[in-house]
Design a protein around this motif. Sequence first.
Motif, PDB file in Angstrom:
ATOM      1  N   UNK A   8       0.810  -1.212   0.000  1.00  0.00           N
ATOM      2  CA  UNK A   8       0.000   0.000   0.000  1.00  0.00           C
ATOM      3  C   UNK A   8       0.848   1.269   0.000  1.00  0.00           C
ATOM      4  N   UNK A   9       2.113   1.136  -0.393  1.00  0.00           N
ATOM      5  CA  UNK A   9       2.984   2.292  -0.481  1.00  0.00           C
ATOM      6  C   UNK A   9       2.822   2.958  -1.847  1.00  0.00           C
ATOM      7  N   UNK A 197      -3.199 -11.334   5.086  1.00  0.00           N
ATOM      8  CA  UNK A 197      -2.470 -10.318   4.317  1.00  0.00           C
ATOM      9  C   UNK A 197      -3.427  -9.494   3.457  1.00  0.00           C
ATOM     10  N   UNK A 198      -4.365 -10.164   2.777  1.00  0.00           N
ATOM     11  CA  UNK A 198      -5.328  -9.451   1.941  1.00  0.00           C
ATOM     12  C   UNK A 198      -6.191  -8.516   2.781  1.00  0.00           C
ATOM     13  N   UNK A 199      -6.611  -8.989   3.949  1.00  0.00           N
ATOM     14  CA  UNK A 199      -7.456  -8.179   4.831  1.00  0.00           C
ATOM     15  C   UNK A 199      -6.752  -6.887   5.246  1.00  0.00           C
ATOM     16  N   UNK A 200      -5.440  -6.968   5.416  1.00  0.00           N
ATOM     17  CA  UNK A 200      -4.674  -5.809   5.879  1.00  0.00           C
ATOM     18  C   UNK A 200      -3.950  -5.082   4.744  1.00  0.00           C
ATOM     19  N   UNK A 201      -4.242  -5.477   3.489  1.00  0.00           N
ATOM     20  CA  UNK A 201      -3.625  -4.834   2.327  1.00  0.00           C
ATOM     21  C   UNK A 201      -2.104  -4.934   2.384  1.00  0.00           C
ATOM     22  N   UNK A 202      -1.612  -6.095   2.792  1.00  0.00           N
ATOM     23  CA  UNK A 202      -0.174  -6.350   2.865  1.00  0.00           C
ATOM     24  C   UNK A 202       0.237  -7.178   1.649  1.00  0.00           C
ATOM     25  N   UNK A 203       1.221  -6.697   0.900  1.00  0.00           N
ATOM     26  CA  UNK A 203       1.663  -7.383  -0.307  1.00  0.00           C
ATOM     27  C   UNK A 203       2.569  -8.553   0.001  1.00  0.00           C
ATOM     28  N   UNK A 204       2.545  -9.577  -0.871  1.00  0.00           N
ATOM     29  CA  UNK A 204       3.327 -10.786  -0.674  1.00  0.00           C
ATOM     30  C   UNK A 204       4.556 -10.807  -1.564  1.00  0.00           C
ATOM     31  N   UNK A 205       5.680 -11.204  -0.974  1.00  0.00           N
ATOM     32  CA  UNK A 205       6.936 -11.389  -1.700  1.00  0.00           C
ATOM     33  C   UNK A 205       7.362 -12.839  -1.507  1.00  0.00           C
ATOM     34  N   UNK A 206       6.838 -13.772  -2.287  1.00  0.00           N
ATOM     35  CA  UNK A 206       7.083 -15.197  -2.050  1.00  0.00           C
ATOM     36  C   UNK A 206       8.549 -15.597  -2.215  1.00  0.00           C
TER      37      UNK A 206
END
Length: 363
Positions: A8-9, A197-206
Amino acid sequence: MKYRKLGKTGVVVSELALGTMYFGDETSESEAFSILDRFTEAGGTLIDTSNVYVGGESEEIIGRWLAARPKDITNRLILTTKGRFNPSPDVNDSGLSRRNLQRSLDASLKRLGIEQVDLYQLHASDMKTPVEETLQFLDDAVRSGKINYIGLSNFTGWQLQLMVSTAKTMGVHIPVTLQPQYSLLSREIEWEIVPAALHNNIGLLPWSPLAGGFLSGKYQRGSNPEAATRAGSEKPLYQYVSAEYAGSERNWSTIDRVTYIAREIGATPAQVALRWIADRQGVIAPICGARSLEHLNDNLGMTNVVLNDEASKVLETVSRPGPGGYPYGEFGQWQRDRWMQDGSPAPEPVVDKGSEHPLGCKK
């Protein structure tokens, strides 16, 4: 190369990240320099490392590379590193305490030769340290200009939610990314971690998006892996992980489908696997831990691959995690499907540079 927002940046990063865990060990410094040069030439901007990769040697190699390259190249890069673990045996040189994180961050900045890191990630949780202490340190580090954004790695769903909810209560900076293990052969995070993560709008870097090389198609059922591969390595960690992947018929069936689709569209299995994970909800960029220039060139090809709905559905079905017991049986499957349908869509590319002639999957 296509680009996406970093959570979300307001920062934009390449849809493929470069992992550097092997720099200074399995990858020599000269090879690492070639990998970094090729990655940036291809438009890659997101580079991931850690203070414990090869005892800090990975950061030092990146630091020497940064110092030897023009500012017009290095200024557009988004650098990430991590803190929590340390090679020191001292009882206080580990964990998420203010003392350890402050020393770890300062040492990382020194090795990298920079004054500020774009994304500083907690390498794993530490339930012995109050989360308030950890969050307050991170907030102070952002305000002092040592880091720009906060990330997490290897956190469970409830641990992620605890960090976010506590940060909101304290009024401090909130994590914007999560770096989990995630691939076609490792999808269990979809039960709870991805929804959190989706609920908190946190992006994933697998990390490990190719499952230790299994999704590159280099291994075959019932055959002994070559010594130069990770599965053939004498390192206990590689042997454990490889045995876990090789022991599942579902995994081999998934690899078969990946290989078939790759052959149909004129791509490599690694490119198909990377494209699939890059298209999952919430994913910013899979981290490609290329050990050689050859591996990197193969992985970079994923940026021109397009999987149609049929291919994506086939891979989704064949690789679906096993049922398990409550709450991960039919009830959990119902919840998972709801989240994957109703959750945030995969990030749309905001820039498309040089991705001509995309590959379309045949029906």
